[in-house]
Design an enzyme around this catalytic site. Structure first.
Site, short mmCIF file in Angstrom:
data_model
loop_
_atom_site.label_atom_id
_atom_site.label_comp_id
_atom_site.label_asym_id
_atom_site.label_seq_id
_atom_site.Cartn_x
_atom_site.Cartn_y
_atom_site.Cartn_z
N GLU A 1 -4.01 -3.90 -6.62
CA GLU A 1 -2.73 -3.60 -5.98
C GLU A 1 -1.63 -4.08 -6.91
O GLU A 1 -1.80 -5.04 -7.65
CB GLU A 1 -2.62 -4.32 -4.63
CG GLU A 1 -3.81 -4.08 -3.72
CD GLU A 1 -3.41 -3.71 -2.32
OE1 GLU A 1 -2.81 -2.63 -2.17
OE2 GLU A 1 -3.71 -4.47 -1.40
N LYS B 1 -16.45 -8.93 -8.16
CA LYS B 1 -17.61 -9.29 -7.34
C LYS B 1 -17.35 -8.87 -5.89
O LYS B 1 -16.86 -7.77 -5.64
CB LYS B 1 -17.96 -10.77 -7.52
CG LYS B 1 -18.31 -11.12 -8.98
CD LYS B 1 -19.02 -12.43 -9.12
CE LYS B 1 -18.14 -13.63 -9.13
NZ LYS B 1 -18.82 -14.86 -9.54
N VAL C 1 -14.70 -9.42 3.73
CA VAL C 1 -15.78 -8.76 3.00
C VAL C 1 -16.60 -7.90 3.94
O VAL C 1 -16.97 -6.76 3.60
CB VAL C 1 -16.67 -9.81 2.31
CG1 VAL C 1 -17.90 -9.15 1.68
CG2 VAL C 1 -15.89 -10.57 1.24
N GLU D 1 -9.14 -5.14 -1.16
CA GLU D 1 -8.71 -6.50 -1.46
C GLU D 1 -9.29 -7.37 -0.36
O GLU D 1 -8.82 -7.34 0.78
CB GLU D 1 -7.18 -6.58 -1.52
CG GLU D 1 -6.66 -7.82 -2.23
CD GLU D 1 -6.50 -8.98 -1.29
OE1 GLU D 1 -7.42 -9.83 -1.25
OE2 GLU D 1 -5.49 -9.05 -0.59
N CYS E 1 -5.96 -15.04 1.32
CA CYS E 1 -7.26 -14.71 0.73
C CYS E 1 -7.47 -15.33 -0.64
O CYS E 1 -8.59 -15.66 -1.02
CB CYS E 1 -7.41 -13.19 0.65
SG CYS E 1 -6.04 -12.39 -0.20
N LYS F 1 0.83 -1.21 0.00
CA LYS F 1 0.00 0.00 0.00
C LYS F 1 0.86 1.26 0.00
O LYS F 1 0.54 2.25 -0.67
CB LYS F 1 -0.95 -0.03 1.19
CG LYS F 1 -1.97 -1.17 1.12
CD LYS F 1 -2.99 -1.10 2.21
CE LYS F 1 -3.89 -2.33 2.20
NZ LYS F 1 -4.54 -2.62 0.91
N GLY G 1 -12.06 -11.04 0.56
CA GLY G 1 -11.97 -12.49 0.68
C GLY G 1 -12.16 -13.23 -0.64
O GLY G 1 -12.37 -12.63 -1.70
#
Length: 481
Positions: free
Chosen positions: A460, A453, A232, A252, A286, A164, A254
């Site tokens: 990233e 979704k 999520v 970012e 993940c 990040k 699950g």
């Protein structure tokens, strides 16, 4: 009282120095191997948050005015320092997360260093476009957003912090980063390293705390953008808070990814991919391919080899470089995983892997392989985030694509086949942000990573990450005067 093993100088890192505020709620960093408290920190108060915001706002303008190449050199120096201290950082990460040192040495600080190096190189190439309109013309400027907020997860603490920070800082932003309260330590080391590399005070600040701190930061009017890695549920909450202030977000989240093995696949390669995509980091990744779809012709050979290799995985002290599987991040998380295992058995799944003797402690869980799994079972629909593999059978390509896509998630997918025409056809049809062909869970810094979704928003890494940390300004120039 003895000082805990990994005690940092203070809980927060703001304006280039460590800062403590003991009025904040206590945060205990616990080694999941044995429950030892390795550090005691304090969550950020509103006062600490305001200090971090003020520091970042003050520093960002000056940082943005620096030549992009100069910003890049700072990131490159930080990457070099991280690599030089890889073992020290890896030991800290292993103690804080429980992940084996054999993993953290190659996949945590090392990945963070790669990302800093990648965006350090990209910084000098940032540019806009020029477009002619007759004699008039337009040029675009790619400008930083301002003060960005990063919120990390507990499974890859220093890697996520670097993923990040690197694009944000390369583009001239400042960042306030909040690590997970479960694994709060290594992000502080990253802040120290960036400062040592020449990053001006205030450009990268660390504040500790739980979800309430993240929420206060995400709704602060000074925050220009939010990037979160997490569940999520958490992502939806933070995104809602950020969007209330019309702030862009990168999420970012699950996954319940499909790993598809066709009859013509190389059995050993496919088994390696399935093990990497289910049991690396004790399954706490993940993007893991936890729904392993086997075409019926390869099922018997695949399962025989898989079970032999799973039985050979060494469970034990994560500081031993021969260990393959350490504890889960906490006893509470272990209990959550065990609940999913019990439910799978009740719903009719069959556990193939034999029981294993586990070390003493409350955070350990053996690797589990379930067969006889159907698409409607909880195990095939919900993210477990532990060392639990669900094996499903399929007959043909159309069948498996439809079933792989029948999920709310869309983070990743894997395809194992010698037929590359088929592999590319499926890669286009699978609803996932990342697809691996004859490999799994490889994420070089130059590759964009993220989901569709309910698995996330934005990407990233890769050059596309620059788009998420900059805004374009169009300048029209009239030549008629």
């Amino acid at each position: 009282m003895a000082t805990p093993l990994c005690q940092p100088a203070a809980s927060h890192f703001i304006d280039g120095t460590f800062i403590e505020d003991r009025t904040g709620p206590e945060i205990l960093s616990v080694n999941p191997v044995d429950g030892e408290i390795i550090a005691k920190l304090h969550g950020a108060t509103s006062c600490i948050i305001e200090k971090a915001i003020a520091s970042a706002k003050r520093a960002q303008k000056e940082w943005a005015r620096k030549e992009p190449a100069e910003r890049g050199r700072v990131l490159s120096r930080a990457a070099d320092i991280m690599r030089a201290r890889n073992r020290e950082l890896s030991v800290l990460e292993t103690r804080d997360t429980g992940k084996p040192i054999s993993e953290t040495l190659v996949a945590d600080a090392a990945s963070g260093a790669d990302c800093l190096e990648y965006f350090g190189a990209i910084a000098a190439t940032l540019s806009g476009d020029s477009i002619q309109f007759g004699e008039d013309w337009v040029y675009t400027r790619r400008e930083p957003l301002g003060v960005c907020l990063g919120i990390g997860a507990w499974n890859y603490p220093i890697q996520i912090a670097a993923w990040k920070a690197a694009p944000a800082l390369a583009c001239g932003n400042a960042m306030i980063f909040k690590p997970s309260e479960v694994t709060p330590l290594s992000a502080l080391k990253l802040a120290e390293i960036l400062t040592e590399a020449g990053l001006p005070p205030g450009v990268f600040n660390i504040v500790q705390g739980a979800g309430d701190v993240g929420a206060e930061l995400a709704t602060h009017p000074a925050i220009a953008k939010v990037s979160l890695t997490g569940s999520v549920k958490t992502g939806a909450r933070v995104a809602s808070a950020a969007m209330a202030g019309i702030r862009p977000v990168t999420m970012e989240l699950g996954g319940k990814s499909a790993l598809i093995v066709f009859d013509d696949a190389d059995v050993e390669a496919a088994v390696s991919g399935a093990i990497l995509g289910n049991f690396y980091s004790a399954g706490q990744i993940c993007s893991n391919g936890t729904r392993v779809f086997l075409q019926r012709g390869i099922r018997e050979a695949f399962l025989a080899r898989l079970l032999a290799r799973v039985a050979a995985l060494k469970i034990g002290d994560p500081m031993d470089e021969e260990t393959d599987i350490g504890p889960l991040v906490s006893a509470a998380h272990r209990n959550r995983v065990a609940t999913y295992v019990a439910r799978a058995e009740v719903e009719g799944a069959y556990q193939m892997a034999p029981p294993r003797k586990l070390p003493p402690g409350d955070a350990w869980h053996e690797p589990v392989v379930f067969t006889n799994v159907t698409d409607w079972m909880t195990l095939a629909r919900e993210e477990v985030f532990g060392p639990v593999m669900a094996v499903l059978d399929f007959d043909d390509e159309q069948d498996v694509v439809a079933r792989a896509n029948a999920t709310d998630f869309g983070l990743a997918a894997g395809i194992f086949t010698r037929d590359l025409v088929r592999a590319h056809r499926l890669a286009a049809e699978l609803e996932a942000g990342t697809v691996w062909i004859n490999a799994y869970n490889l994420t070089p810094a130059g590759m964009a990573f993220g989901g569709i979704k309910r698995s996330g928003i934005g990407r990233e890494n890769g050059r596309v990450a620059i788009d998420h940390y900059t805004q374009l300004k169009s300048v029209f120039v009239s030549m008629q005067t």
